[in-house]
Design an enzyme around this catalytic site. Structure first.
Site, PDB file in Angstrom:
ATOM      1  N   GLU A   1       8.774  -4.666  10.671  1.00 37.86           N
ATOM      2  CA  GLU A   1       9.115  -3.171   9.983  1.00 37.86           C
ATOM      3  C   GLU A   1       9.520  -2.063  11.399  1.00 37.86           C
ATOM      4  O   GLU A   1       8.992  -2.193  12.350  1.00 37.86           O
ATOM      5  CB  GLU A   1       8.052  -2.516   9.338  1.00 37.86           C
ATOM      6  CG  GLU A   1       8.323  -1.191   8.954  1.00 37.86           C
ATOM      7  CD  GLU A   1       7.425  -0.640   8.050  1.00 37.86           C
ATOM      8  OE1 GLU A   1       6.651  -1.382   7.572  1.00 37.86           O
ATOM      9  OE2 GLU A   1       7.726   0.631   7.438  1.00 37.86           O
TER      10      GLU A   1
ATOM     11  N   LYS B   1      -1.384  -9.336   2.731  1.00 42.32           N
ATOM     12  CA  LYS B   1      -0.908  -8.838   3.895  1.00 42.32           C
ATOM     13  C   LYS B   1      -1.760  -7.948   4.639  1.00 42.32           C
ATOM     14  O   LYS B   1      -2.445  -7.268   4.077  1.00 42.32           O
ATOM     15  CB  LYS B   1       0.390  -8.480   3.692  1.00 42.32           C
ATOM     16  CG  LYS B   1       1.247  -7.643   5.009  1.00 42.32           C
ATOM     17  CD  LYS B   1       2.692  -7.490   4.454  1.00 42.32           C
ATOM     18  CE  LYS B   1       3.082  -6.168   3.961  1.00 42.32           C
ATOM     19  NZ  LYS B   1       2.583  -5.055   4.567  1.00 42.32           N
TER      20      LYS B   1
ATOM     21  N   ASP C   1       0.940  -1.014   0.117  1.00 38.58           N
ATOM     22  CA  ASP C   1      -0.018   0.079  -0.141  1.00 38.58           C
ATOM     23  C   ASP C   1       0.947   1.316  -0.185  1.00 38.58           C
ATOM     24  O   ASP C   1       0.363   2.335  -0.074  1.00 38.58           O
ATOM     25  CB  ASP C   1      -1.016  -0.098   1.195  1.00 38.58           C
ATOM     26  CG  ASP C   1      -0.347   0.016   2.616  1.00 38.58           C
ATOM     27  OD1 ASP C   1       1.050  -0.352   2.673  1.00 38.58           O
ATOM     28  OD2 ASP C   1      -0.895   0.149   3.452  1.00 38.58           O
ATOM     29  N   SER C   2       2.155   0.924   0.155  1.00 36.41           N
ATOM     30  CA  SER C   2       3.179   2.348  -0.104  1.00 36.41           C
ATOM     31  C   SER C   2       2.776   2.756  -1.472  1.00 36.41           C
ATOM     32  O   SER C   2       3.388   3.987  -1.752  1.00 36.41           O
ATOM     33  CB  SER C   2       4.673   1.865   0.237  1.00 36.41           C
ATOM     34  OG  SER C   2       4.837   0.485  -0.565  1.00 36.41           O
TER      35      SER C   2
ATOM     36  N   ASP D   1      -1.176  -6.138  -0.293  1.00 34.22           N
ATOM     37  CA  ASP D   1      -1.421  -5.355   1.070  1.00 34.22           C
ATOM     38  C   ASP D   1      -3.022  -5.407   0.953  1.00 34.22           C
ATOM     39  O   ASP D   1      -3.554  -4.596   0.341  1.00 34.22           O
ATOM     40  CB  ASP D   1      -0.812  -4.003   1.129  1.00 34.22           C
ATOM     41  CG  ASP D   1       0.175  -4.106   1.847  1.00 34.22           C
ATOM     42  OD1 ASP D   1       0.749  -5.048   2.576  1.00 34.22           O
ATOM     43  OD2 ASP D   1       1.433  -3.118   1.965  1.00 34.22           O
TER      44      ASP D   1
ATOM     45  N   GLU E   1      -1.732  -5.418   8.644  1.00 40.36           N
ATOM     46  CA  GLU E   1      -1.088  -4.760   9.583  1.00 40.36           C
ATOM     47  C   GLU E   1      -1.687  -5.114  10.936  1.00 40.36           C
ATOM     48  O   GLU E   1      -2.917  -5.083  11.173  1.00 40.36           O
ATOM     49  CB  GLU E   1      -0.577  -3.361   9.433  1.00 40.36           C
ATOM     50  CG  GLU E   1       0.014  -3.042   8.126  1.00 40.36           C
ATOM     51  CD  GLU E   1       0.295  -1.412   8.313  1.00 40.36           C
ATOM     52  OE1 GLU E   1      -0.090  -0.659   9.108  1.00 40.36           O
ATOM     53  OE2 GLU E   1       0.475  -1.134   6.912  1.00 40.36           O
TER      54      GLU E   1
HETATM   55  N1  LIG Z   1       8.565   4.999  -0.138  1.00 38.10           N
HETATM   56  C1  LIG Z   1       8.363   4.291   0.967  1.00 38.10           C
HETATM   57  N2  LIG Z   1       9.261   3.463   1.568  1.00 38.10           N
HETATM   58  C2  LIG Z   1       9.027   2.909   2.565  1.00 38.10           C
HETATM   59  O1  LIG Z   1       9.744   2.168   2.976  1.00 38.10           O
HETATM   60  C3  LIG Z   1       7.303   3.054   3.212  1.00 38.10           C
HETATM   61  C4  LIG Z   1       6.693   3.928   2.796  1.00 38.10           C
HETATM   62  N3  LIG Z   1       7.125   4.506   1.395  1.00 38.10           N
HETATM   63  N4  LIG Z   1       5.334   4.030   2.954  1.00 38.10           N
HETATM   64  C5  LIG Z   1       4.973   3.300   3.827  1.00 38.10           C
HETATM   65  C6  LIG Z   1       6.108   2.872   4.967  1.00 38.10           C
HETATM   66  C7  LIG Z   1       6.429   4.135   5.642  1.00 38.10           C
HETATM   67  N5  LIG Z   1       7.773   3.789   5.884  1.00 38.10           N
HETATM   68  C8  LIG Z   1       8.683   4.713   6.660  1.00 38.10           C
HETATM   69  C9  LIG Z   1       8.681   5.966   6.414  1.00 38.10           C
HETATM   70  C10 LIG Z   1       9.531   6.905   7.063  1.00 38.10           C
HETATM   71  C11 LIG Z   1      10.491   6.367   8.064  1.00 38.10           C
HETATM   72  C12 LIG Z   1      11.125   7.383   8.886  1.00 38.10           C
HETATM   73  O2  LIG Z   1      11.515   8.345   8.386  1.00 38.10           O
HETATM   74  N6  LIG Z   1      12.096   6.762   9.708  1.00 38.10           N
HETATM   75  C13 LIG Z   1      13.134   7.709  10.578  1.00 38.10           C
HETATM   76  C14 LIG Z   1      13.106   6.795  11.752  1.00 38.10           C
HETATM   77  C15 LIG Z   1      12.883   7.892  12.926  1.00 38.10           C
HETATM   78  C16 LIG Z   1      13.087   6.987  14.313  1.00 38.10           C
HETATM   79  O3  LIG Z   1      14.176   6.413  14.490  1.00 38.10           O
HETATM   80  O4  LIG Z   1      12.155   7.008  15.163  1.00 38.10           O
HETATM   81  C17 LIG Z   1      14.367   7.606   9.771  1.00 38.10           C
HETATM   82  O5  LIG Z   1      15.099   8.533   9.951  1.00 38.10           O
HETATM   83  O6  LIG Z   1      14.735   6.727   8.976  1.00 38.10           O
HETATM   84  C18 LIG Z   1      10.247   4.989   8.229  1.00 38.10           C
HETATM   85  C19 LIG Z   1       9.502   3.957   7.665  1.00 38.10           C
HETATM   86  C20 LIG Z   1       8.182   2.574   5.456  1.00 38.10           C
HETATM   87  N7  LIG Z   1       7.069   2.449   4.430  1.00 38.10           N
HETATM   88  C1  LIG Z   2       7.283  -1.743   3.126  1.00 40.53           C
HETATM   89  C2  LIG Z   2       6.325  -2.922   2.907  1.00 40.53           C
HETATM   90  C3  LIG Z   2       6.604  -3.955   4.139  1.00 40.53           C
HETATM   91  C4  LIG Z   2       4.881  -2.663   2.978  1.00 40.53           C
HETATM   92  O1  LIG Z   2       3.954  -2.654   3.755  1.00 40.53           O
HETATM   93  C5  LIG Z   2       4.488  -1.773   1.851  1.00 40.53           C
HETATM   94  O2  LIG Z   2       5.475  -1.577   0.855  1.00 40.53           O
HETATM   95  O3  LIG Z   2       3.285  -0.981   1.826  1.00 40.53           O
HETATM   96 MG   LIG Z   3       2.154  -1.782   3.490  1.00 42.71          MG
END
Ligand SMILES: Nc1nc(=O)c2c([nH]1)NC[C@@H]1CN(c3ccc(C(=O)N[C@@H](CCC(=O)O)C(=O)O)cc3)CN21
Ligand SMILES: CC(C)C(=O)C(=O)O
Ligand SMILES: [Mg+2]
EC number: 2.1.2.11
Length: 269
Positions: free
Chosen positions: A187, A118, A49-50, A88, A120
């Protein structure tokens, strides 16, 4: 075996049996041509769903609809032949009741031909996961950082920094396993917790931002190809397609403006 034996896709039991084996290679794909490329190298293709954020420009995955998931699921199924395709379930399509989840997962399975769905959630979704798996719909679980809960979690936050939260995450993993899921996406959790979760369940864990202490890895394809601009720290860019595409577009624009395109090879006479 005939020379033209159809290529069978990886099956749910084959993926479930990969616990502690060579790591499961999984990637997302949303379109037929991207799925065809991933299909050559990965065992699992996730229609995530990303897609809402990566392809449709939504600010989160909350606005993704069942129709969007089905349309992209159909494209990915057409483009692939070997990987198992997992779709998803989008926000709002399964949380209300096991019956709602079955109705919508059934639509996804029937209209796309995918191999599994899948969804959540851990403990709170266990009854729903059991309801689906007992009725012939294979389910991949997803715990830790669950993006559809961004509004209650206060953003995309790495989970497990406070060790007091570990038992709840491990209980989630066990509940998903006990409910009949064949694998589990973990995740956005710190390494120590990923290790504990992986050791706590007999089904393979597939990590994203969850260290290498998992039985497989998944990334958003566009992220690792360098197509999605800013990416979380857990992403490694294995390519720089964004820069290549941007350079190519700039060259095209210049060639049109100076009339060097189209030239001899592109002209009909
Ligand atoms: N392009 C994309 N990639 C992804 O991996 C993803 C999506 N979209 N959309 C749905 C979710 C959202 N996701 C994400 C988006 C942002 C962070 C993020 O900014 N994380 C911080 C961590 C902050 C902390 O440690 O609390 C980072 O700096 O990496 C993490 C997962 C993973 N998934
Ligand atoms: C990042 C994966 C696990 C996902 O759920 C997504 O792409 O939506
Ligand atoms: Mg997803």
């Amino acid at each position: 075996m005939s020379a033209h034996a159809p290529i069978r896709r990886f099956t749910v039991p084959q993926i479930a049996a990969r616990k502690g084996d060579t790591p499961i290679v999984a990637l997302t794909a949303y379109t037929a041509p991207m799925a065809a490329m991933v299909d050559q190298h990965a065992e699992v293709i996730l229609v995530g769903d990303s897609v809402g954020m990566v392809i449709h420009g939504l600010p989160s995955t909350i606005g993704v609809t069942l129709d969007m998931m089905i349309l992209h699921g159909q494209a990915v199924m057409r483009g692939s032949e070997r990987a198992i395709v997992v779709v998803d379930m989008p926000f709002g399509s399964y949380e209300e009741s096991p019956q709602q989840a079955f109705r919508n997962a059934g639509r996804i399975m029937a209209e796309t031909g995918c191999g599994a769905v899948k969804l959540e959630g851990g403990l709170r979704m266990a009854d729903t996961i059991r309801f689906l798996t007992e009725r012939g719909i294979p389910v991949m679980g997803h715990i830790g950082l669950t993006p559809q809960a961004t509004n209650t979690m206060g953003g995309f936050k790495t989970q497990g920094r406070d060790q007091a939260t570990w038992p709840a995450h491990i209980a989630d993993a066990r509940a998903v396993e006990q409910a009949g899921a064949f694998s589990l996406v973990v995740e956005g959790v710190i390494e120590g917790l990923a290790d504990q979760i992986t050791q706590s369940v007999a089904i393979p864990t597939i990590g994203i931002g969850a260290s290498n202490r998992c039985d497989g890895q998944i990334l958003v394809l566009d992220d690792m190809l360098g197509l999605s601009g800013r990416v979380p720290r857990f992403v490694r860019k294995f390519g720089d397609l964004g820069t290549q595409a941007s350079d190519a577009i700039a060259e095209y624009a210049a060639a049109v403006r100076d009339r060097s395109f189209p030239s001899e090879a592109q002209v009909y006479r």
